[in-house]
Enzyme design. Structure first.
Site, PDB file in Angstrom:
ATOM      1  N   GLU A 150      -2.740  13.803  12.591  1.00  0.00           N
ATOM      2  CA  GLU A 150      -3.128  15.124  12.073  1.00  0.00           C
ATOM      3  C   GLU A 150      -2.560  15.344  10.672  1.00  0.00           C
ATOM      4  OE1 GLU A 150      -5.202  17.144  13.362  1.00  0.00           O
ATOM      5  OE2 GLU A 150      -5.308  16.740  15.521  1.00  0.00           O
ATOM      6  N   SER A 171       0.835  -1.199   0.000  1.00  0.00           N
ATOM      7  CA  SER A 171       0.000   0.000   0.000  1.00  0.00           C
ATOM      8  C   SER A 171       0.876   1.259   0.000  1.00  0.00           C
ATOM      9  CB  SER A 171      -0.954  -0.056   1.192  1.00  0.00           C
ATOM     10  OG  SER A 171      -1.992   0.889   1.068  1.00  0.00           O
ATOM     11  N   HIS A 217      -7.389  -5.986   0.553  1.00  0.00           N
ATOM     12  CA  HIS A 217      -6.231  -5.089   0.500  1.00  0.00           C
ATOM     13  C   HIS A 217      -5.098  -5.550   1.416  1.00  0.00           C
ATOM     14  CE1 HIS A 217      -3.946  -1.521  -0.209  1.00  0.00           C
ATOM     15  NE2 HIS A 217      -4.119  -1.039   1.006  1.00  0.00           N
TER      16      HIS A 217
END
Length: 254
Positions: free
Chosen positions: A174, A82, A233
């Site tokens: 964040e 990924s 995945h």
């Protein structure tokens, strides 16, 4: 350059480096690393902004790729899943002398359309009141709406760690939330990697499709694609035995 946390297994044989995906950490690949460590020197990488590696102010695949390449001392079999797969592809394209062979796991060198899945996970993780959190089971309950699948939720919660009397998330949530568009993309490049490439796909995943093959073959002409049944995945965790066998045959050939 971001400091990467590395874990080493095995003392003999050719080197193999494993790069995890979004929300992960090197230790997620420990089972597979152990299966290779009797005949390879295996390195588990905590990618930037994950695990015990350093945080950055922004996400940049080129910087991520260069950080991975900087941790390679000799031609290595580089494996990435990924997000880690995109970084590994770019490391091979930018530093081909360091990558003896490349295994790309359930990702393509393309920009994916926006999905709500990952942003929902991050929002759910950020919404948990860590100061008032009493236990990991409480965190699981709080995350259930954002991540209803128990397997996915358990994977995400592996990055929730005790910090003194409290808790903290290992990923830089964040920045990951802000720069998700960067993670979905793939930098433009005319570079070509000529080494052997194994492209592993989960049969139930949409990250590797026939329509992406031209982009993959243009940059990696020596590519072979393998699709693993019964896997989405997270191929390596959903079908670990089959995946390990496929990967072992590839890296053993180096």
């Amino acid at each position: 350059m971001t400091d990467l946390h590395l874990t080493h297994l095995g003392e003999h044989g050719s080197p193999v480096m494993l790069c995890h995906g979004l929300f992960g950490q090197g230790k997620n690949w420990t089972q597979i690393a152990k299966a290779l460590a009797d005949r390879h020197r295996v390195t588990l990488v905590d990618m930037p902004n994950h695990g015990r590696s350093g945080w950055t102010e922004r996400l940049d695949y080129l910087e991520m790729a260069d950080a991975v390449a900087s941790a390679i001392d000799e031609p290595t079999a580089l494996v990435g899943h990924s997000m880690g797969g995109k970084a590994a592809m770019l490391a091979a394209l930018r530093h081909p002398e360091k990558v003896e062979r490349l295994c790309v796991v359930d990702v393509s060198p393309v920009a994916y359309r926006s999905t709500d899945e990952f942003s929902r996970y991050i929002d759910g993780m950020l919404a948990i009141d860590l100061d008032g959190l009493g236990s990991r089971s409480e965190a699981s309950e709080a995350l259930a709406e954002a991540a209803p699948d128990p397997g996915v939720r358990g994977f995400l919660l592996q990055s929730l760690q005790r910090d003194g009397d409290g808790w903290r998330w290992l990923p830089n949530l964040e920045v990951l939330r802000r720069d998700l568009a960067v993670l979905r993309g793939f930098p433009e490049t005319d570079a070509v990697y000529e080494g052997p490439v194994l492209w592993v796909a989960g049969a139930d995943s949409g990250y590797v499709r026939d329509e992406f093959a031209p982009q993959m073959e243009a940059r990696f002409p020596n590519v072979r694609r393998v699709t693993i049944k019964g896997a989405g995945h997270w191929v390596h965790s959903e079908q670990p035995q089959v995946f390990t066998e496929v990967l072992a045959r590839f890296v053993d050939a180096g």
